[in-house]
Design an enzyme around this catalytic site. Structure first.
Site, short mmCIF file in Angstrom:
data_model
loop_
_atom_site.label_atom_id
_atom_site.label_comp_id
_atom_site.label_asym_id
_atom_site.label_seq_id
_atom_site.Cartn_x
_atom_site.Cartn_y
_atom_site.Cartn_z
N ASP A 9 0.87 -1.17 0.00
CA ASP A 9 0.00 0.00 0.00
C ASP A 9 0.90 1.23 0.00
OD1 ASP A 9 -1.87 1.97 0.36
OD2 ASP A 9 -2.54 1.31 2.34
N GLY A 12 0.49 8.48 0.49
CA GLY A 12 1.17 9.76 0.36
C GLY A 12 2.28 9.96 1.38
N LEU A 14 3.36 6.98 3.73
CA LEU A 14 3.98 5.72 4.15
C LEU A 14 3.85 4.65 3.08
CD1 LEU A 14 2.54 5.50 7.79
CD2 LEU A 14 4.91 6.03 7.20
N GLU A 74 -7.54 1.18 -4.65
CA GLU A 74 -7.25 1.55 -3.27
C GLU A 74 -8.44 1.33 -2.34
OE1 GLU A 74 -5.72 5.50 -0.77
OE2 GLU A 74 -6.01 5.58 -2.94
N GLY A 127 -2.08 13.75 7.41
CA GLY A 127 -1.33 14.84 6.80
C GLY A 127 -1.54 16.13 7.58
N LEU A 129 -2.17 16.28 10.81
CA LEU A 129 -1.40 16.09 12.04
C LEU A 129 0.08 16.43 11.82
CD1 LEU A 129 -0.81 15.03 14.89
CD2 LEU A 129 -0.88 12.72 13.97
#
Length: 269
Positions: A9, A12, A14, A74, A127, A129
């Site tokens: 997977d 953006g 990880l 996804e 993102g 965070l």
């Protein structure tokens, strides 16, 4: 022991990897910045394995590393993985329920039997965070930000209901947020810990508000939370769980919820 199947997977922020070895699933994750070293290790471990890719950067990985790889959508991967982990953890959900995937952003899915569909999306997520965390504290490490939040006090940055009603008793829970970050101008000396606690509180409250609306609209009573932003993030989990009684929804957190996309991709092979 050889590895026959791998699910990746590529999001953006990880890279999450699931692979099957000796009849068991194993999981690893890397920051997107470590892409070359992560996939170099993987190709050494399993040079001939079948690979399924999902996530926003799956096409890039296929082109540069796994030309024979298979791209699995996804949203399908996330839901397939979540259903697998629910069964693996012996959580029986026969009725309709909502999956909330808190990754870089957040997506909502309604699941009924073998059918699922994406019903909602938000730019609030991991993102947020990391981005606001860096701007407000100067810290860019995820684990460090979570550690700071654990000792922070959101009430030093957020205006709470009890602040507005003081000295009277508020008509609702006084610890609820009346306005995120509203004390920023009147309490400029708030700590980094307070500011990141406020960020996580804002994310959690936004997610639970939208989750509640999704559940009501789809006549569901159970919410399954997945996604990398929940990994090791007890402040966010506690924020979400604190609304359980108030909103009348059952909250379920999966042990390997951050790997739903990766395991869902693997299971497509």
């Amino acid at each position: 022991m050889s590895v026959q199947k791998i699910g990746i997977d590529a999001g953006g922020s990880l890279i999450k990897i699931a692979y099957e070895q000796s009849g068991s699933f194993h999981y690893r994750k890397y920051p997107i910045a470590d892409l070359d070293s992560a996939l170099g290790w993987l190709k050494m471990l399993a040079p001939d394995a079948a690979v399924a890719l999902t996530g926003g950067k799956s096409a890039l990985l296929k082109e540069q590393y796994f030309q024979r790889g298979f791209i699995f959508p996804e949203f399908d991967a996330a839901c397939t993985g979540a259903v697998y982990f629910l069964k693996d953890e012996q959580i029986n959900l026969d009725e309709k329920f909502i999956i909330v995937n808190i990754g870089t952003g957040t997506s909502w899915f309604v699941v009924e039997g073998s059918n699922y569909s994406r019903i909602l999306g938000s730019g609030i997520g991991g993102g947020t965070l990391m981005g606001l965390g860096a701007l407000l504290t100067g810290e860019t490490d995820y684990s460090r930000l979570i550690k700071l939040a654990e000792t922070g006090e959101k009430g030093n940055v957020d205006m709470l209901v009890k602040d507005i009603y003081f000295p009277q008793e508020p008509p609702i829970d006084g610890n609820l947020t009346a306005s995120n970050f509203a004390k920023g101008s009147i309490n400029p000396d708030s700590s980094s810990e307070d500011r990141i606690a406020s960020v996580i509180n804002m994310i959690g409250e936004t997610v639970i508000l939208l989750s509640m609306q999704a559940a009501v609209a789809n006549q569901a009573t159970k919410i399954v939370y997945i996604g990398s932003t929940l990994a090791g993030n007890e402040p966010l989990k506690q924020c979400l769980a604190s609304y359980k009684k108030m909103v009348g929804l059952e909250h379920i957190f999966l042990d390997h919820g951050e790997y739903c996309g990766a395991i869902g991709a693997l299971m497509s092979l």
